[in-house]
Design an enzyme around this catalytic site. Structure first.
Site, PDB file in Angstrom:
ATOM      1  N   CYS A   1      31.094  21.467  54.290  1.00 30.71           N
ATOM      2  CA  CYS A   1      31.702  21.363  52.679  1.00 30.71           C
ATOM      3  C   CYS A   1      30.858  22.201  51.974  1.00 30.71           C
ATOM      4  CB  CYS A   1      31.068  19.520  52.490  1.00 30.71           C
ATOM      5  SG  CYS A   1      29.687  19.401  52.912  1.00 30.71           S
TER       6      CYS A   1
ATOM      7  N   CYS B   1      27.333  21.717  50.842  1.00 32.59           N
ATOM      8  CA  CYS B   1      25.843  21.264  50.685  1.00 32.59           C
ATOM      9  C   CYS B   1      24.988  22.435  50.064  1.00 32.59           C
ATOM     10  CB  CYS B   1      25.222  20.684  51.871  1.00 32.59           C
ATOM     11  SG  CYS B   1      26.188  19.100  52.216  1.00 32.59           S
TER      12      CYS B   1
END
Lengths: 214, 125
Positions: free
Chosen positions: A118, A120
């Site tokens: 993703c 992060c």
């Protein structure tokens, strides 16, 4: 921590938190939806405002951490052992208590951070991630071909320099501590912080040389 | 941000977390988004500076706030919600329904994919 983090798969437990909105996050999304439906905001304008404030502000926090580490050996040691606490001592803490780990560049190793699943990102020290950090090409290629990715950022590393890629998770975020530029022995901590760019703390760049100081 | 740039007076909001340079700082992206939406609404004349200041101040002075100020942007979001309801831009129930819809959408989104409202199963159904 192994040197490379290939072969992540989608059932990797760390990331479950990312697809959950707490009440306030969901409320912000709801406000965005309703206000853009009514034509009162457009997301491009919001992005522009966020960019104005955030890209200039966020990375300054990380730059202060790096500059402190460069000029204070005890702090550098603390940062190496317990980055979460060392960073918090400067007043920068993640709201969700995610842990930080600082990875130090050395003459023979260059560090690069990525989040393959993703996006992060160490918000507390770097602010909002740049668009390319969140884009699939960077996320996938940084692990497979880090040297090629760095070359595209204009960073040609010597062939014998090792590149370590660190894959962030929801709970553990990395901060790259770039090498201190030569000839900066007499620099104050504040002057040093000016040499620390956002990209140098992601690993897609180096700290500015003393000549390049803006 | 340099002092000569034309920034919104919202930057002068009470207790706004600021960097050494006086710029707002955000711990998480939703805080920046809430801030930016407010700046934009104010720029467009949806509400005045004093209306915003009053709404925010009411939230900041509610009992039970965290002593370290870490809930500052929670107050900001609550103030913005109340103000848009008060101005009849949306209703309380409409907003609450959307909040829950976004939460279902987040849960219904596969890891690593962008969370979009269409991923709320009730919305698709």
């Amino acid at each position: 921590m192994s040197e490379h983090h290939r072969g992540h798969d989608d059932d990797h437990g760390h990331h479950h938190h990312d697809n959950h909105f707490n009440d306030v996050e969901a409320r912000v999304k709801a406000l965005e939806t309703v206000l853009s439906e009514k034509g009162l905001i457009d997301l491009a304008a919001i992005d522009a405002i966020v960019d104005t404030y955030e890209t200039k502000v966020g990375p300054r926090n990380g730059a202060r951490v790096v500059a402190r580490a460069w000029s204070n050996a005890d702090f550098a040691d603390w940062l190496r052992r317990d980055a979460t606490a060392a960073i918090a001592s400067l007043g920068f803490t993640g709201r969700q208590g995610e842990h930080m780990r600082a990875v130090f560049n050395t003459p023979d190793t260059h560090n690069l951070i990525v989040c393959t699943l993703c996006s992060c990102y160490p918000w507390a020290v770097l602010g909002l991630p740049p668009v390319w950090y969140k884009a699939p090409p960077y996320r996938s290629r940084a692990v497979i071909d880090p040297r090629g990715v760095l070359a595209e950022f204009g960073l040609e590393l010597p062939v014998d320099k090792k590149i370590r890629v660190w894959d962030s998770t929801a709970e553990l975020r990395y901060l790259v501590v770039p090498e201190r530029p030569d000839g900066t022995e007499d620099f104050s901590e504040e002057a040093l912080a000016d040499l620390v760019t956002r990209d140098s703390m992601i690993g897609t760049g180096l700290a500015l040389s003393r000549q390049a100081k803006p | 941000m340099s002092t000569c740039s034309t920034t919104s007076p919202l930057v002068a909001s009470a207790e706004l977390p600021k960097s050494a340079d006086g710029d707002p700082v955000f711990a998480e992206p939703w805080q920046a988004a809430a801030f930016a939406m407010t700046v934009r609404l104010h720029e467009q004349g949806v509400f005045s500076w004093s209306e915003w200041a009053e709404a925010l101040s009411a939230e900041l002075h509610k009992p039970g706030r965290k002593s370290d100020g870490s809930d500052y942007y929670d107050c900001w979001v609550a103030a913005l919600s109340h103000l848009v309801e008060q101005l009849s831009i949306t209703s309380g129930p409409e907003l609450e329904a959307l909040v829950r819809s976004w939460q279902r959408a987040a849960e219904g989104t596969p890891h690593g994919k962008p969370i979009v409202l269409e991923n709320d199963p009730l919305r698709r159904g």
